[in-house]
Design a protein around this motif. Sequence first.
Motif, PDB file in Angstrom:
ATOM      1  N   ALA A   1       0.772  -1.191  -0.096  1.00  0.00           N
ATOM      2  CA  ALA A   1      -0.031   0.106  -0.020  1.00  0.00           C
ATOM      3  C   ALA A   1       0.855   1.193  -0.063  1.00  0.00           C
ATOM      4  O   ALA A   1       0.580   2.030  -0.551  1.00  0.00           O
ATOM      5  CB  ALA A   1      -0.988   0.082   1.349  1.00  0.00           C
ATOM      6  N   ASN A   2       1.934   1.210   0.546  1.00  0.00           N
ATOM      7  CA  ASN A   2       3.038   2.402   0.626  1.00  0.00           C
ATOM      8  C   ASN A   2       3.364   2.555  -0.466  1.00  0.00           C
ATOM      9  O   ASN A   2       3.371   3.666  -1.208  1.00  0.00           O
ATOM     10  CB  ASN A   2       3.933   2.167   1.680  1.00  0.00           C
ATOM     11  N   GLU A   3       3.887   1.418  -1.322  1.00  0.00           N
ATOM     12  CA  GLU A   3       4.362   1.529  -2.636  1.00  0.00           C
ATOM     13  C   GLU A   3       3.455   2.158  -3.743  1.00  0.00           C
ATOM     14  O   GLU A   3       3.743   3.135  -4.532  1.00  0.00           O
ATOM     15  CB  GLU A   3       4.879   0.426  -3.127  1.00  0.00           C
ATOM     16  N   ARG A   4       1.968   1.741  -3.440  1.00  0.00           N
ATOM     17  CA  ARG A   4       1.270   2.277  -4.375  1.00  0.00           C
ATOM     18  C   ARG A   4       0.980   3.807  -4.168  1.00  0.00           C
ATOM     19  O   ARG A   4       0.578   4.670  -5.169  1.00  0.00           O
ATOM     20  CB  ARG A   4      -0.232   1.685  -4.139  1.00  0.00           C
ATOM     21  N   THR A   5       0.902   4.212  -2.760  1.00  0.00           N
ATOM     22  CA  THR A   5       0.755   5.498  -2.460  1.00  0.00           C
ATOM     23  C   THR A   5       1.850   6.328  -3.089  1.00  0.00           C
ATOM     24  O   THR A   5       1.678   7.609  -3.478  1.00  0.00           O
ATOM     25  CB  THR A   5       0.760   5.807  -0.720  1.00  0.00           C
TER      26      THR A   5
ATOM     27  N   VAL B   1       3.682  10.132  -7.454  1.00  0.00           N
ATOM     28  CA  VAL B   1       4.582  10.333  -8.784  1.00  0.00           C
ATOM     29  C   VAL B   1       3.637  10.686  -9.802  1.00  0.00           C
ATOM     30  O   VAL B   1       4.185  11.591 -10.615  1.00  0.00           O
ATOM     31  CB  VAL B   1       5.536   8.988  -9.175  1.00  0.00           C
ATOM     32  N   ARG B   2       2.607   9.932 -10.158  1.00  0.00           N
ATOM     33  CA  ARG B   2       1.614  10.373 -11.001  1.00  0.00           C
ATOM     34  C   ARG B   2       1.056  11.849 -11.029  1.00  0.00           C
ATOM     35  O   ARG B   2       1.083  12.709 -11.876  1.00  0.00           O
ATOM     36  CB  ARG B   2       0.408   9.144 -10.980  1.00  0.00           C
ATOM     37  N   THR B   3       0.805  12.210  -9.696  1.00  0.00           N
ATOM     38  CA  THR B   3       0.377  13.524  -9.377  1.00  0.00           C
ATOM     39  C   THR B   3       1.410  14.558  -9.786  1.00  0.00           C
ATOM     40  O   THR B   3       1.176  15.547 -10.451  1.00  0.00           O
ATOM     41  CB  THR B   3      -0.086  13.751  -7.914  1.00  0.00           C
ATOM     42  N   ASN B   4       2.756  14.172  -9.395  1.00  0.00           N
ATOM     43  CA  ASN B   4       3.714  15.090  -9.582  1.00  0.00           C
ATOM     44  C   ASN B   4       4.075  15.327 -11.038  1.00  0.00           C
ATOM     45  O   ASN B   4       4.324  16.171 -11.501  1.00  0.00           O
ATOM     46  CB  ASN B   4       4.949  14.801  -8.759  1.00  0.00           C
ATOM     47  N   ILE B   5       4.031  14.145 -11.835  1.00  0.00           N
ATOM     48  CA  ILE B   5       4.078  14.397 -13.159  1.00  0.00           C
ATOM     49  C   ILE B   5       3.152  15.157 -13.963  1.00  0.00           C
ATOM     50  O   ILE B   5       3.289  16.120 -14.986  1.00  0.00           O
ATOM     51  CB  ILE B   5       3.997  12.739 -13.835  1.00  0.00           C
ATOM     52  N   ALA B   6       1.679  15.216 -13.327  1.00  0.00           N
ATOM     53  CA  ALA B   6       0.767  16.028 -13.839  1.00  0.00           C
ATOM     54  C   ALA B   6       0.958  17.381 -13.604  1.00  0.00           C
ATOM     55  O   ALA B   6       0.983  18.311 -14.380  1.00  0.00           O
ATOM     56  CB  ALA B   6      -0.800  15.581 -13.088  1.00  0.00           C
ATOM     57  N   VAL B   7       1.696  17.775 -12.203  1.00  0.00           N
ATOM     58  CA  VAL B   7       1.916  19.122 -11.952  1.00  0.00           C
ATOM     59  C   VAL B   7       3.219  19.446 -12.933  1.00  0.00           C
ATOM     60  O   VAL B   7       3.193  20.810 -13.327  1.00  0.00           O
ATOM     61  CB  VAL B   7       2.336  19.202 -10.503  1.00  0.00           C
TER      62      VAL B   7
END
Length: 138
Positions: free
Chosen positions: A24-28, A33-39
């Motif tokens: 779960a920590n890895e998924r978080t 990372v996905r959010t930061n790529i979007a930013v």
Amino acid sequence: MGRKSSIHEKGQLDPDKIESEILANERTFLAWVRTNIAVMTLGFVIARFSVWMREVSARMNPQIPVQRLGISAPLGECMIGLGALLTIFAAWRYHVVNRAIKRGEIEADPRMVVAVTVAILVAATAVIAYMIISEELA
């Protein structure tokens, strides 16, 4: 008497759940990372907006040189930097949480929520200010 208790102290992790907590920590982390790529992608789009506007202005009025560069490039670069910093923060947080999981402890950190909220609010305010300034100059 030899039964394992299903009740744990507050903040203590059930040893049978450690593997699922690590995953779960890895998924978080990957969600961060996905959010930061979007930013960072948004920052790139904002930075390239000024280049596009200069090209459009030059094509519409070739005899009038475009002098104002605007703030979209610096704002976009700041957004890219914010995404990079948040990625570093996410990696640090991943390791902190992973160590806590391996110790069998659960640790919530409200400071993380406040820090990320403030960073996003500052970025949103900058984008809104840019939009208002751009509209007034148009």
